[in-house]
Design a protein around this motif. Structure first.
Motif, mmCIF file in Angstrom:
data_model
loop_
_atom_site.group_PDB
_atom_site.id
_atom_site.type_symbol
_atom_site.label_atom_id
_atom_site.label_comp_id
_atom_site.label_asym_id
_atom_site.label_seq_id
_atom_site.Cartn_x
_atom_site.Cartn_y
_atom_site.Cartn_z
ATOM 1 N N LEU A 6 0.823 -1.200 0.000
ATOM 2 C CA LEU A 6 0.000 0.000 0.000
ATOM 3 C C LEU A 6 0.863 1.258 0.000
ATOM 4 C CD1 LEU A 6 -3.011 -0.454 2.390
ATOM 5 C CD2 LEU A 6 -2.916 1.126 0.479
ATOM 6 N N ARG A 9 2.351 1.982 -3.256
ATOM 7 C CA ARG A 9 1.350 2.548 -4.147
ATOM 8 C C ARG A 9 1.112 4.035 -3.841
ATOM 9 N NH1 ARG A 9 -2.129 0.622 -7.689
ATOM 10 N NH2 ARG A 9 -3.638 2.203 -8.282
ATOM 11 N N LEU A 10 0.958 4.348 -2.560
ATOM 12 C CA LEU A 10 0.738 5.738 -2.161
ATOM 13 C C LEU A 10 1.942 6.597 -2.528
ATOM 14 C CD1 LEU A 10 -0.850 5.310 1.401
ATOM 15 C CD2 LEU A 10 -2.008 5.663 -0.772
ATOM 16 N N ALA A 13 2.012 7.343 -6.153
ATOM 17 C CA ALA A 13 1.016 8.361 -6.490
ATOM 18 C C ALA A 13 1.521 9.752 -6.116
ATOM 19 C CB ALA A 13 -0.297 8.063 -5.775
ATOM 20 N N ALA A 17 2.338 12.837 -8.722
ATOM 21 C CA ALA A 17 1.628 14.106 -8.667
ATOM 22 C C ALA A 17 2.496 15.264 -9.159
ATOM 23 C CB ALA A 17 1.169 14.378 -7.238
ATOM 24 N N TYR A 18 3.822 15.103 -9.063
ATOM 25 C CA TYR A 18 4.706 16.183 -9.509
ATOM 26 C C TYR A 18 4.629 16.426 -11.013
ATOM 27 C CZ TYR A 18 6.847 16.860 -4.985
ATOM 28 O OH TYR A 18 7.059 17.172 -3.672
ATOM 29 N N ALA A 20 2.165 17.138 -12.471
ATOM 30 C CA ALA A 20 1.256 18.271 -12.666
ATOM 31 C C ALA A 20 2.018 19.595 -12.640
ATOM 32 C CB ALA A 20 0.166 18.264 -11.592
ATOM 33 N N ARG A 102 -4.932 6.998 10.480
ATOM 34 C CA ARG A 102 -4.946 6.296 9.190
ATOM 35 C C ARG A 102 -4.688 4.806 9.359
ATOM 36 N NH1 ARG A 102 -7.535 10.049 6.706
ATOM 37 N NH2 ARG A 102 -6.707 12.029 7.414
ATOM 38 N N ARG A 113 3.961 9.973 1.955
ATOM 39 C CA ARG A 113 3.226 11.204 1.674
ATOM 40 C C ARG A 113 3.909 12.074 0.635
ATOM 41 N NH1 ARG A 113 -2.017 12.205 2.305
ATOM 42 N NH2 ARG A 113 -1.822 14.359 2.934
ATOM 43 N N LEU C 94 -6.265 14.427 2.497
ATOM 44 C CA LEU C 94 -6.189 14.126 1.066
ATOM 45 C C LEU C 94 -4.795 14.451 0.545
ATOM 46 C CD1 LEU C 94 -9.614 15.726 0.201
ATOM 47 C CD2 LEU C 94 -9.109 13.303 0.372
ATOM 48 N N TRP C 95 -4.563 14.088 -0.699
ATOM 49 C CA TRP C 95 -3.238 14.324 -1.284
ATOM 50 C C TRP C 95 -3.264 15.646 -2.006
ATOM 51 C CZ3 TRP C 95 -5.218 9.796 -0.032
ATOM 52 C CH2 TRP C 95 -4.379 8.861 0.570
ATOM 53 N N GLU C 97 -1.459 17.387 -4.041
ATOM 54 C CA GLU C 97 -1.152 17.634 -5.446
ATOM 55 C C GLU C 97 -1.947 16.725 -6.392
ATOM 56 O OE1 GLU C 97 0.780 19.950 -6.583
ATOM 57 O OE2 GLU C 97 1.711 20.649 -4.728
ATOM 58 N N LEU C 98 -2.655 15.742 -5.828
ATOM 59 C CA LEU C 98 -3.338 14.789 -6.706
ATOM 60 C C LEU C 98 -4.745 15.261 -7.055
ATOM 61 C CD1 LEU C 98 -2.523 11.290 -5.177
ATOM 62 C CD2 LEU C 98 -1.537 12.350 -7.190
ATOM 63 N N GLU C 102 -8.206 10.743 -7.820
ATOM 64 C CA GLU C 102 -7.156 9.813 -7.399
ATOM 65 C C GLU C 102 -7.063 9.709 -5.888
ATOM 66 O OE1 GLU C 102 -3.071 9.420 -9.127
ATOM 67 O OE2 GLU C 102 -3.977 10.753 -10.615
ATOM 68 N N GLU C 105 -9.581 7.352 -4.840
ATOM 69 C CA GLU C 105 -9.200 5.993 -5.193
ATOM 70 C C GLU C 105 -8.206 5.430 -4.168
ATOM 71 O OE1 GLU C 105 -8.114 5.662 -9.421
ATOM 72 O OE2 GLU C 105 -6.815 4.035 -8.714
ATOM 73 N N LEU C 106 -7.264 6.301 -3.782
ATOM 74 C CA LEU C 106 -6.270 5.863 -2.800
ATOM 75 C C LEU C 106 -6.919 5.594 -1.441
ATOM 76 C CD1 LEU C 106 -3.256 8.194 -3.649
ATOM 77 C CD2 LEU C 106 -3.455 5.759 -4.104
#
Lengths: 268, 260, 317
Positions: A6, A9-10, A13, A17-18, A20, A102, A113, C94-95, C97-98, C102, C105-106
């Motif tokens: 997990l 995967r996080l 992600a 995100a960078y 963007a 969490r 993160r 939450l994330w 920058e996402l 997404e 989904e996470l």
């Protein structure tokens, strides 16, 4: 194991995100590549003047430097959220409260993160340096040698990340980031990128047995280069490399847990 | 009015002095890097007396002067101005009387002088005692060294200010900063002494704007090219001042227009 | 039925260097039944967030017993995280920058929701909160109100049995507050989620909560329904009368004239007097253009409790 999957995967992600912010990503990648580039250039120019350092030529030293930079790239990419001031703010600002709600191990949550993709720039130049150095030093890339290089990078990254985690564990108690961490991470990485025999016995012993950054790079490099090594840090220590890395990581995770307990007891 | 800027300088000095030893870890990091690099150079010089005009004493002097100056060149408050620009807090500074650039510079210089005097000088003095560094001992030599350090602090401010002004144009200013920083540090002699550069690169480094950040003061400390070093520093300080003012004026015009 | 939250003798001290410890929470006892929607109010530093932190397993108590959905929060923290969601008004889960899509989904993966189930449920939540147009934007660019709606969706996505909300409407505009309240009300009604809502906003409480707990200096000073609080400790009710013309004198038996302005008169009367009776008397004696009845302000009631003017007996425990 489920947690780890997990977290990967996080982490992926958060790194993705960078994309963007392509300008930031690109300048970051090139910047990280340049950070290694100037170190390599420094070694090349220096040994161009002096010929050898502790008996090693420029390719052999470059191989060390490349291995360290590869390890550092993973440690910095993963440990970015543990960076001293960032993590101190997380703890003192109470944001760590949310981390504890969490359904994932707090350490993996924090690490995942913010994973820094720009460290790929460091990794690329580091790997290129390894290849160039090994080629010049006449290393033959047998599967065993490739495995050795991977082991070295992995263990070096593990040790450096473990130092980061130890620093964070201290931050739980003091509420402040401690720059000492940087002395060990970046100072240790710098030390490990030179042949260990040029240093005092005391430094050699500390960075081989206590904070084994040098152990994880120098000893595998000795095997790759077919050199005997310095007293107290010879190639016979090879089996110790993964053990030491795992041990330091274990100690760091133990200290981290203590830190989290302290946070829960004291209320941050 | 000049007294106002002196007050700001003093305020910056006081602010930094209060936390001079708060961050002991940073000091330890400096010393540790100094030790590692000293060991490397001692090993390199084991069979050599002088290389590219530098003997081992000169190189050790280089190592510890660079360690002393690095916290001035890249202080902990780097990017503070840029953050104010992005957050809009700069508006507070803009409505104050006086000149924004001079006020920012005076405060920054005050902080950096405190850093130099109370903090960065300690490892340098320690190393000077233990490793017999080559530092000036005559009054004019000492004066030249202090001047070179002071000019490095001013130059450092100008260099950082110009970089931080990119924050007026892009939120990705730190990315651009990193792009510039590493080549600049290399050219300034952060990784190896400029004396070890190939001749062409050395010629460039000797007159470059970043020479005065590290390599220039190193040369003054070693007693090499003293007047030339100071001249290059002064020259770029003046050019930098004009550059900063032009860039700031243009950036602020954009802000005013953009702000309607 | 087992209570969703069970608290007995809960106490928390904070040690201070060289000084006696400060008591943050001092002997709390309460139960929250499954499906209850409870408001938790109190002045700053009264112990609200200390309580919530202990319920969520973030903070260890000095003494006392807590069960949340049958689990001891600090001992079974990891298991509890799967059955409980916490929304901190000022912090994001939450994330940054996402894109929102997404992030959701996470969250689904994090809580081990089967993919199909997560998608259906998410579609429903997105619909309910009007998040559709925002799904492709990164959280970073959302307004505070949009972000809070997103946080709520993420919080209820895994169908928590218990939901702790810490100031979820703080800083939101009127419209956003209304959306958030409506959403919470529906979730609670439809899914029977147990909700503990910490808030400074008493409109939140009147709109949502069947029950209110008030804490002051670490102790519960009220635990009961909102109406009961008003009835028992409210200031008097006020009848605002708009007269058709200006009479020479204005007096109504059983009520006191507290204010006069132009043709408008304010009459206050105790709860023991029925409003209908007062209105009847006014209508009988004067020519009236308009009448309004004002209920006592809850904020005012609670402020009076804090100040110690009203120290109600605990009417429920």
């Amino acid at each position: 194991m489920d947690d780890l999957r997990l977290a990967v995967r996080l982490g992926r992600a958060s790194a993705a995100a960078y994309t963007a912010r392509p300008v930031l990503l690109l300048t970051g990648l090139v910047g990280a590549a340049l950070a290694v580039g100037i170190e390599v250039l420094g070694v090349v120019l220096l040994l161009g003047q002096f010929g050898r350092l502790g008996g090693w030529d420029v390719h052999e030293v470059a191989l060390l430097l490349g291995l360290v930079e590869c390890g550092l790239s993973f440690a910095v990419a993963a440990g970015y959220s543990l960076e001293t001031s960032t993590f101190a703010a997380l703890v003192t600002g109470g944001e760590f409260d949310a981390v504890l709600t969490r359904p994932l191990s707090p350490l993996l949550w924090v690490l995942s993160r913010d994973v820094q993709p720009r460290e790929l720039g460091r990794l690329a130049v580091g790997a290129a340096t390894v290849v160039w150095g090994a080629h010049g030093a006449g290393v033959r890339w047998t599967p065993a040698h490739v495995g050795l290089a991977v082991l070295s990078v992995g263990c070096c990254a593990t040790v450096l990340l473990a130092i980061h985690i130890l620093g964070a564990a201290v931050t739980f108690r003091t509420g402040q980031g401690t720059e000492f961490v940087n002395a060990f991470i970046f100072g240790g990485a710098t030390l490990a990128s030179y042949p260990l025999q040029v240093f005092d016995l005391s430094l050699r012993v500390v960075f081989t047995y206590l904070v084994p950054v040098a152990l994880t790079v120098y000893v595998p490099a000795l095997v790759l280069l077919d050199r005997p090594g310095a007293p107290w840090a010879g190639r016979s220590l090879l089996p110790l490399v993964p053990v030491a890395a795992a041990g330091v990581l274990g100690a760091a995770v133990f200290a981290w847990r203590g830190g989290v307990n302290h946070y829960q007891r004291s209320g941050g | 009015m000049p007294t106002a800027y002196l007050r700001l300088l003093a305020a910056g000095f006081r602010q930094q002095s209060r936390s001079a030893y708060a961050n002991l870890g940073g000091l330890v990091t400096n010393v540790f890097f100094g030790v590692v690099r000293s060991a490397v150079f001692l090993a390199l010089y084991r069979q050599r007396r002088a290389v590219a005009g530098l003997d081992v004493t000169a190189v050790l002097t280089y190592v510890w002067v660079v360690q002393a100056l690095f916290s001035v060149v890249y202080p902990t408050w780097q990017w503070e101005f840029a953050r104010r620009v992005r957050s809009g807090d700069l508006a507070v500074d803009l409505v104050r009387p006086g000149d924004l650039w001079l006020a920012t510079g005076a405060f920054d210089l005050g902080r950096n002088l405190s850093q130099l005097l109370l903090r960065s000088s300690l490892p340098l003095l320690g190393a000077a005692l233990l490793l017999h560094l080559r530092l000036p001992t005559t009054p004019p030599g000492i004066a030249a060294l202090l001047l070179a350090f002071g000019l490095a602090a001013v130059l450092s401010f100008e260099f950082r200010f110009l970089q931080e002004c990119t924050a007026f144009r892009t939120p990705d200013y730190r990315g651009f900063g990193r792009l510039l920083l590493f080549p600049a540090y290399f050219l300034a002699g952060f990784v190896i002494p400029v004396d070890f550069f190939p001749p062409e690169l050395q010629a460039v480094a000797r007159v470059s704007p970043v020479y005065g950040l590290l390599a220039g003061p190193v040369h003054v400390a070693q007693g090499m090219h003293v007047l030339a070093s100071l001249a290059v520093q002064v020259g770029w300080v003046l050019v930098g001042a004009v550059g900063c003012r032009l860039v700031l004026a243009r950036s602020l015009r954009r802000v005013v227009y953009a702000g309607g | 039925m087992r209570p969703a939250v069970e608290v007995r003798g809960l106490r928390r001290e904070f040690r201070q260097r060289g000084r006696p410890p400060v008591v943050g929470v001092d002997g709390l006892d309460f139960d929250i039944a499954p499906g209850e929607f409870v408001g938790y109010a109190g002045p700053n530093g009264a112990g609200k967030s200390t309580t919530v932190k202990m319920l969520a397993g973030i903070l260890l108590p000095t003494a006392g017993r807590v069960l949340v959905d049958g689990l001891v929060p600090w001992r079974d923290r990891r298991r509890l995280t799967l059955r409980m969601s916490v929304v901190f008004g000022q912090r994001s889960g939450l994330w940054w920058e996402l894109p929102l899509r997404e992030s959701f989904e996470l969250v689904g993966r994090l809580y081990r929701l089967p993919a199909g189930d997560a998608a259906t449920r998410l579609a429903e939540l997105v619909d309910g909160l009007g998040l559709g147009p925002l799904l492709d934007r990164p959280v970073r660019v959302l307004s505070l109100g949009q972000r809070m709606r997103a946080e709520l969706a993420a919080a209820v996505l895994p169908r928590p049995a218990v939901l702790f909300l810490d100031e979820p409407t703080i800083g939101l505009d009127v419209e956003a507050k209304a959306v958030v309240r409506e959403f919470l009300r529906r979730r609670n009604a439809a899914e029977g989620t147990t909700v503990l809502l910490t808030t400074h906003d008493l409109d939140d409480i009147t709109a949502l909560c069947s029950r209110l707990m008030v804490i002051d200096t670490g102790r519960l000073v009220y635990d009961g329904t909102v109406e009961a609080l008003r009835a028992a400790y409210g200031t008097e009710r006020v009848l605002v009368v708009d007269l058709a013309d200006t009479p020479a004198a204005f007096a109504v038996p059983g009520a006191t004239l507290t204010r006069a302005e132009g043709r408008r008169r304010w009459l206050s009367f105790p709860r023991t007097v029925s409003a209908a009776a007062v209105i009847e008397r006014v209508l009988a004696a004067y020519d009236i253009a308009d009448l309004t009845l004002e209920e006592p302000d809850l904020e005012d009631v609670i402020r009076r409790i804090y100040r110690g003017e009203a120290r109600p007996e605990r009417n429920r425990s």
